[in-house]
Structure formats: C-alpha cells, structure tokens
Design a protein around this motif. Structure first.
Motif, PDB file in Angstrom:
ATOM      1  N   PRO A 203      21.974 -33.975  -1.279  1.00 61.93           N
ATOM      2  CA  PRO A 203      21.653 -32.960  -0.258  1.00 61.93           C
ATOM      3  C   PRO A 203      22.198 -31.591  -0.662  1.00 61.93           C
ATOM      4  O   PRO A 203      23.305 -31.492  -1.187  1.00 61.93           O
ATOM      5  CB  PRO A 203      22.362 -33.477   0.997  1.00 61.93           C
ATOM      6  CG  PRO A 203      22.547 -34.939   0.762  1.00 61.93           C
ATOM      7  CD  PRO A 203      22.698 -35.099  -0.716  1.00 61.93           C
ATOM      8  N   GLY A 204      21.403 -30.576  -0.448  1.00 57.62           N
ATOM      9  CA  GLY A 204      21.807 -29.214  -0.788  1.00 57.62           C
ATOM     10  C   GLY A 204      21.500 -28.810  -2.213  1.00 57.62           C
ATOM     11  O   GLY A 204      21.743 -27.677  -2.602  1.00 57.62           O
ATOM     12  N   THR A 205      20.970 -29.738  -3.012  1.00 62.78           N
ATOM     13  CA  THR A 205      20.617 -29.417  -4.389  1.00 62.78           C
ATOM     14  C   THR A 205      19.387 -28.521  -4.385  1.00 62.78           C
ATOM     15  O   THR A 205      18.415 -28.788  -3.713  1.00 62.78           O
ATOM     16  CB  THR A 205      20.316 -30.692  -5.190  1.00 62.78           C
ATOM     17  OG1 THR A 205      21.445 -31.542  -5.128  1.00 62.78           O
ATOM     18  CG2 THR A 205      19.995 -30.374  -6.630  1.00 62.78           C
ATOM     19  N   ILE A 206      19.464 -27.453  -5.143  1.00 60.22           N
ATOM     20  CA  ILE A 206      18.352 -26.511  -5.226  1.00 60.22           C
ATOM     21  C   ILE A 206      17.641 -26.751  -6.550  1.00 60.22           C
ATOM     22  O   ILE A 206      18.275 -26.741  -7.599  1.00 60.22           O
ATOM     23  CB  ILE A 206      18.843 -25.051  -5.149  1.00 60.22           C
ATOM     24  CG1 ILE A 206      19.543 -24.831  -3.811  1.00 60.22           C
ATOM     25  CG2 ILE A 206      17.692 -24.083  -5.328  1.00 60.22           C
ATOM     26  CD1 ILE A 206      20.233 -23.496  -3.711  1.00 60.22           C
TER      27      ILE A 206
END
Length: 134
Positions: free
Chosen positions: A87-90
């Motif tokens: 989660p939060g990986t761009i």
C-alpha cells in the motif's frame, strides 16, 4: 453440495468479489472447486488481490480458444502472478519519449502530425541540440 444429483457451486464469501468481477466481464466458468482449491484461491487473493486475479482471468479467458468451462483453468495463471504492491507504492513513471542521446525515433502516434512535420520537428530539435553543445 448436491441438488437433484448435480453438483452446486458454493462460493465462499472471501471469493465473492473475485467471482463477481469475472462474472461482470461476461465470463461464466463453473465454480465447483474442491475445498483444497478454495484454500489456494484464498491464499492467492491475499497475496495478489482480487483485481489482479480478475484481470488475469479475463485475459486468460480471452486467449482461450474454446472458452473457459471451469474456474480451475485460472489457477495456474493466478499462481504465476506477483504479489500485489505494498500500500502506498507509487508506480514508476513510464518514459514519454526517447532519451536525449538516443538514436531511436519514436513510432508516430495515431493522432499525431504528418511525417513531413515530424521530420522538420526532429531536424529542428537536432539543430538545437548541436547548438547547445557548442
């Protein structure tokens, strides 16, 4: 379960979003999986996520010559998928064009300008780059 001598698919609650996405894509395999296979599906959902599994199933069904009769068809493709990103990986930005020192000419876009205009633009850019180097 049996109903009048037929097997009936009982889809566990954890798999309902996955099955619904595949069904929404108008793919209707039989979901009569063995309990051990549902355990594998549950682990794959936890690892890769419903969206990734549903996307792989839709792609596999589109490639299948004779359609997909059973959900078991998807298991091998699902097992080959990578884990879902944290989660939060761009995601890394995709390159938009060739590198400055590249000798690769990009493929013209469908909505782009004509070849003469593109050639003039490439020549103007090359001249500007040569002037900047001097």
């Amino acid at each position: 379960m049996r109903e009048r001598g037929r097997e009936v698919a009982v889809i566990p609650e954890f798999a309902r979003p996955l099955v619904d996405q595949i069904t929404a894509a108008q793919i209707y395999p039989a979901w009569t999986l063995a309990p051990a296979e549902w355990v594998v599906v549950h682990a794959l959902i936890k690892r890769s996520g419903d969206d990734m599994l549903a996307g792989a199933a839709v792609q596999a069904a589109q490639r299948a010559r004779n359609g997909v009769a059973h959900a078991r068809y998807f298991l091998r493709a699902w097992q080959a998928l990578p884990p879902a990103p944290a989660p939060g990986t761009i995601p890394a930005a995709a390159p938009t064009g060739p590198a400055r020192a590249s000798n690769v000419v990009p493929f013209p876009s469908a909505a782009g300008t004509g070849r003469v205009a593109q050639s003039a633009d490439y020549l103007a850019q090359a001249l500007a780059d040569m002037e900047a180097q001097q």
